[in-house]
Design a protein around this motif. Structure first.
Motif, PDB file in Angstrom:
ATOM      1  N   GLU A   1      38.281  41.918  46.443  1.00  0.00           N
ATOM      2  CA  GLU A   1      37.671  43.214  46.743  1.00  0.00           C
ATOM      3  C   GLU A   1      38.726  44.312  46.755  1.00  0.00           C
ATOM      4  OE1 GLU A   1      34.674  43.882  49.828  1.00  0.00           O
ATOM      5  OE2 GLU A   1      34.805  41.735  50.272  1.00  0.00           O
ATOM      6  N   ILE A   2      39.847  44.028  47.418  1.00  0.00           N
ATOM      7  CA  ILE A   2      40.907  45.029  47.512  1.00  0.00           C
ATOM      8  C   ILE A   2      41.500  45.311  46.140  1.00  0.00           C
ATOM      9  CG2 ILE A   2      43.165  45.530  48.524  1.00  0.00           C
ATOM     10  CD1 ILE A   2      40.631  45.612  50.414  1.00  0.00           C
ATOM     11  N   ALA A   3      41.618  44.303  45.293  1.00  0.00           N
ATOM     12  CA  ALA A   3      42.136  44.513  43.944  1.00  0.00           C
ATOM     13  C   ALA A   3      41.266  45.516  43.185  1.00  0.00           C
ATOM     14  CB  ALA A   3      42.203  43.185  43.197  1.00  0.00           C
ATOM     15  N   ARG A   4      39.960  45.351  43.286  1.00  0.00           N
ATOM     16  CA  ARG A   4      39.052  46.279  42.604  1.00  0.00           C
ATOM     17  C   ARG A   4      39.157  47.680  43.205  1.00  0.00           C
ATOM     18  NH1 ARG A   4      35.802  41.527  42.848  1.00  0.00           N
ATOM     19  NH2 ARG A   4      34.739  42.269  44.719  1.00  0.00           N
ATOM     20  N   TYR A   5      39.304  47.745  44.511  1.00  0.00           N
ATOM     21  CA  TYR A   5      39.374  49.043  45.183  1.00  0.00           C
ATOM     22  C   TYR A   5      40.646  49.787  44.797  1.00  0.00           C
ATOM     23  CZ  TYR A   5      38.795  52.522  48.865  1.00  0.00           C
ATOM     24  OH  TYR A   5      38.631  53.708  49.547  1.00  0.00           O
ATOM     25  N   VAL A   6      41.776  49.101  44.797  1.00  0.00           N
ATOM     26  CA  VAL A   6      43.033  49.752  44.420  1.00  0.00           C
ATOM     27  C   VAL A   6      42.951  50.260  42.985  1.00  0.00           C
ATOM     28  CG1 VAL A   6      45.484  49.352  43.951  1.00  0.00           C
ATOM     29  CG2 VAL A   6      44.474  48.526  46.089  1.00  0.00           C
ATOM     30  N   ASP A   7      42.369  49.482  42.097  1.00  0.00           N
ATOM     31  CA  ASP A   7      42.209  49.944  40.714  1.00  0.00           C
ATOM     32  C   ASP A   7      41.373  51.221  40.661  1.00  0.00           C
ATOM     33  OD1 ASP A   7      43.707  47.827  39.786  1.00  0.00           O
ATOM     34  OD2 ASP A   7      42.002  46.671  39.033  1.00  0.00           O
ATOM     35  N   ARG A   8      40.357  51.283  41.497  1.00  0.00           N
ATOM     36  CA  ARG A   8      39.514  52.485  41.540  1.00  0.00           C
ATOM     37  C   ARG A   8      40.309  53.685  42.050  1.00  0.00           C
ATOM     38  NH1 ARG A   8      34.500  53.541  45.698  1.00  0.00           N
ATOM     39  NH2 ARG A   8      33.877  55.580  44.868  1.00  0.00           N
ATOM     40  N   VAL A   9      41.134  53.482  43.076  1.00  0.00           N
ATOM     41  CA  VAL A   9      41.960  54.566  43.618  1.00  0.00           C
ATOM     42  C   VAL A   9      42.942  55.066  42.559  1.00  0.00           C
ATOM     43  CG1 VAL A   9      43.774  55.117  45.289  1.00  0.00           C
ATOM     44  CG2 VAL A   9      41.738  53.857  46.025  1.00  0.00           C
ATOM     45  N   LEU A  10      43.582  54.150  41.855  1.00  0.00           N
ATOM     46  CA  LEU A  10      44.540  54.548  40.822  1.00  0.00           C
ATOM     47  C   LEU A  10      43.849  55.338  39.708  1.00  0.00           C
ATOM     48  CD1 LEU A  10      46.673  51.281  40.555  1.00  0.00           C
ATOM     49  CD2 LEU A  10      47.331  53.433  41.652  1.00  0.00           C
ATOM     50  N   ALA A  11      42.681  54.883  39.312  1.00  0.00           N
ATOM     51  CA  ALA A  11      41.954  55.577  38.246  1.00  0.00           C
ATOM     52  C   ALA A  11      41.521  56.976  38.688  1.00  0.00           C
ATOM     53  CB  ALA A  11      40.744  54.750  37.819  1.00  0.00           C
ATOM     54  N   ALA A  12      41.058  57.099  39.932  1.00  0.00           N
ATOM     55  CA  ALA A  12      40.547  58.377  40.422  1.00  0.00           C
ATOM     56  C   ALA A  12      41.655  59.397  40.654  1.00  0.00           C
ATOM     57  CB  ALA A  12      39.762  58.162  41.713  1.00  0.00           C
ATOM     58  N   THR A  13      42.810  58.931  41.145  1.00  0.00           N
ATOM     59  CA  THR A  13      43.875  59.851  41.516  1.00  0.00           C
ATOM     60  C   THR A  13      44.877  60.091  40.394  1.00  0.00           C
ATOM     61  OG1 THR A  13      45.242  58.048  42.412  1.00  0.00           O
ATOM     62  CG2 THR A  13      43.718  59.155  43.936  1.00  0.00           C
ATOM     63  N   GLY A  14      44.900  59.217  39.409  1.00  0.00           N
ATOM     64  CA  GLY A  14      45.890  59.326  38.354  1.00  0.00           C
ATOM     65  C   GLY A  14      47.268  58.831  38.755  1.00  0.00           C
ATOM     66  N   ALA A  15      47.370  58.228  39.926  1.00  0.00           N
ATOM     67  CA  ALA A  15      48.657  57.716  40.400  1.00  0.00           C
ATOM     68  C   ALA A  15      48.996  56.409  39.693  1.00  0.00           C
ATOM     69  CB  ALA A  15      48.621  57.503  41.906  1.00  0.00           C
ATOM     70  N   ARG A  16      50.282  56.087  39.668  1.00  0.00           N
ATOM     71  CA  ARG A  16      50.727  54.841  39.054  1.00  0.00           C
ATOM     72  C   ARG A  16      50.779  53.701  40.056  1.00  0.00           C
ATOM     73  NH1 ARG A  16      55.501  52.330  38.204  1.00  0.00           N
ATOM     74  NH2 ARG A  16      56.659  53.958  39.303  1.00  0.00           N
ATOM     75  N   GLN A  17      51.022  54.028  41.335  1.00  0.00           N
ATOM     76  CA  GLN A  17      51.119  53.030  42.389  1.00  0.00           C
ATOM     77  C   GLN A  17      50.480  53.561  43.664  1.00  0.00           C
ATOM     78  OE1 GLN A  17      55.478  52.521  42.437  1.00  0.00           O
ATOM     79  NE2 GLN A  17      55.183  50.412  41.731  1.00  0.00           N
ATOM     80  N   VAL A  18      50.181  52.652  44.583  1.00  0.00           N
ATOM     81  CA  VAL A  18      49.724  53.008  45.922  1.00  0.00           C
ATOM     82  C   VAL A  18      50.680  52.401  46.937  1.00  0.00           C
ATOM     83  CG1 VAL A  18      47.301  53.038  45.188  1.00  0.00           C
ATOM     84  CG2 VAL A  18      48.244  50.977  46.268  1.00  0.00           C
ATOM     85  N   ASP A  19      50.587  52.883  48.176  1.00  0.00           N
ATOM     86  CA  ASP A  19      51.203  52.237  49.324  1.00  0.00           C
ATOM     87  C   ASP A  19      50.086  51.683  50.191  1.00  0.00           C
ATOM     88  OD1 ASP A  19      53.789  52.920  48.554  1.00  0.00           O
ATOM     89  OD2 ASP A  19      53.760  54.807  49.679  1.00  0.00           O
ATOM     90  N   LEU A  20      50.289  50.496  50.723  1.00  0.00           N
ATOM     91  CA  LEU A  20      49.307  49.854  51.592  1.00  0.00           C
ATOM     92  C   LEU A  20      49.795  49.904  53.037  1.00  0.00           C
ATOM     93  CD1 LEU A  20      48.534  46.592  49.538  1.00  0.00           C
ATOM     94  CD2 LEU A  20      47.335  48.794  49.440  1.00  0.00           C
ATOM     95  N   VAL A  21      48.911  50.288  53.950  1.00  0.00           N
ATOM     96  CA  VAL A  21      49.165  50.206  55.386  1.00  0.00           C
ATOM     97  C   VAL A  21      48.024  49.408  55.982  1.00  0.00           C
ATOM     98  CG1 VAL A  21      49.462  51.463  57.558  1.00  0.00           C
ATOM     99  CG2 VAL A  21      50.335  52.445  55.416  1.00  0.00           C
TER     100      VAL A  21
END
Length: 330
Positions: free
Chosen positions: A137-157
């Motif tokens: 689930e988190i893998a799909r969510y992070v992919d969605r965040v990257l696509a929406a924001t145009g960022a290359r990476q995220v930070d997880l907390v």
């Protein structure tokens, strides 16, 4: 390719009943409202400043995001180029867990996202499913965040499961990192508050249920994530076999000596492997008067400053230690 373990028996609907009873009981008892140390900065609108208040609100509105989170039009600025994804603990939801930290990060200039995972819509107590399933689930969510924001990476907390075994599984088995080419990792930093990195004993209760062979039975009611997080579980042994870290990721662990869930608390600490960095922090070594335990560390302003420092080490600020109490935070 996903590293799949056998899917366990689905959890009981008893959690729905228990969450309702908990909400009614909390409201009847009149849990503490919003409170904060007098010298704390003015909070952003919508901030919930005590764990009990957030628990009640998150029980009544289990699918609502915390203030500051899930603005899908947000675009990261140069000062903070990576969106922050907040991963809640077991038996909570995003609103319960992040109603203090999420608006703080938003005010600091981050794009903030806080998914609910591991549970059905409308059920307050989430993150109870088999951890590899939640990691997907988190893998799909992070992919969605990257696509929406145009960022290359995220930070997880993350907090507890959300800062430990869950994101580590995602990083290793569900595409969060690329060990051959770490520059292509989807995650740059993982910051865990009281993370369940090497298993929990729940102050001995988990040891008892494990030794008596009761974890499958307990998990029928409590959810498979309970058994998955016990010391020696198949999830832990599978994950730990390859070491604690992934190349290219900076890890920060923020633990409390008074943790009553992920015990002993040093089970939270990580050992760095090739190409990774680790900072293990016991919060009482920085703020001796801090009495936060496993729950309230998510509402601990001292811990939050450590999170901000870990997200942006180049602009780290001293922790101005304030009192933070058990269950309530501060």
């Amino acid at each position: 390719m996903s590293h799949r373990l056998a899917r366990p028996t689905p959890r009981s609907r008893l959690l729905t009943w228990w969450a309702t009873v908990s909400a009614v009981t909390a409201l009847t008892l009149g849990l503490p409202g919003e409170s904060v140390a007098a010298d704390a900065p003015n909070p952003p609108a919508g901030t919930v400043l005590s764990a009990p208040t957030a628990f009640v609100r998150g029980t009544l509105r289990p699918d609502a995001p915390p203030a500051g989170a899930n603005d899908w039009t947000c675009r990261p600025r140069a000062a903070h180029p990576r969106p922050v994804v907040l991963l809640h603990a077991t038996y909570t939801n995003a609103h319960m867990n992040w109603s203090m930290l999420s608006p703080l990060l938003k005010r600091a200039g981050y794009c903030v996202f806080a998914p609910n995972y591991g549970g059905e819509p409308g059920v307050p107590f989430k993150a109870t499913r088999h951890i590899p399933d939640s990691a997907r689930e988190i893998a799909r969510y992070v992919d969605r965040v990257l696509a929406a924001t145009g960022a290359r990476q995220v930070d997880l907390v993350g907090h507890s499961q959300g800062g430990g075994v869950l994101p580590r599984w995602y990083l290793r088995f569900e595409g969060g990192t690329n060990p051959a080419k770490p520059a292509r990792n989807k995650v740059r930093r993982l910051i865990g508050l009281a993370p369940s990195n090497h298993g929990a004993t729940v102050s001995g209760l988990g040891t008892l249920t494990t030794e008596l062979g009761l974890n499958p039975t307990v998990s029928l009611v409590a959810g498979q994530a309970y058994a998955d997080q016990m010391v020696g579980s198949r999830v832990h042994t599978t994950l730990d076999r390859g070491g604690d870290t992934q190349p290219g990721v900076a890890y920060t662990v923020i633990a409390t000596r008074y943790d009553e869930v992920v015990t002993p608390y040093h089970n939270q600490f990580l050992t760095p492997g090739r190409g990774a960095t680790v900072r293990n922090i016991t919060i009482q070594e920085i703020c001796p008067q801090d009495l936060s335990e496993h729950i309230s560390i998510a509402y601990d302003s001292n811990a939050h400053q450590l999170v901000l420092n870990a997200l942006d080490p180049a602009h780290a600020e001293p922790v101005h230690c304030r009192f933070s109490g058990p269950l309530i935070g501060g």
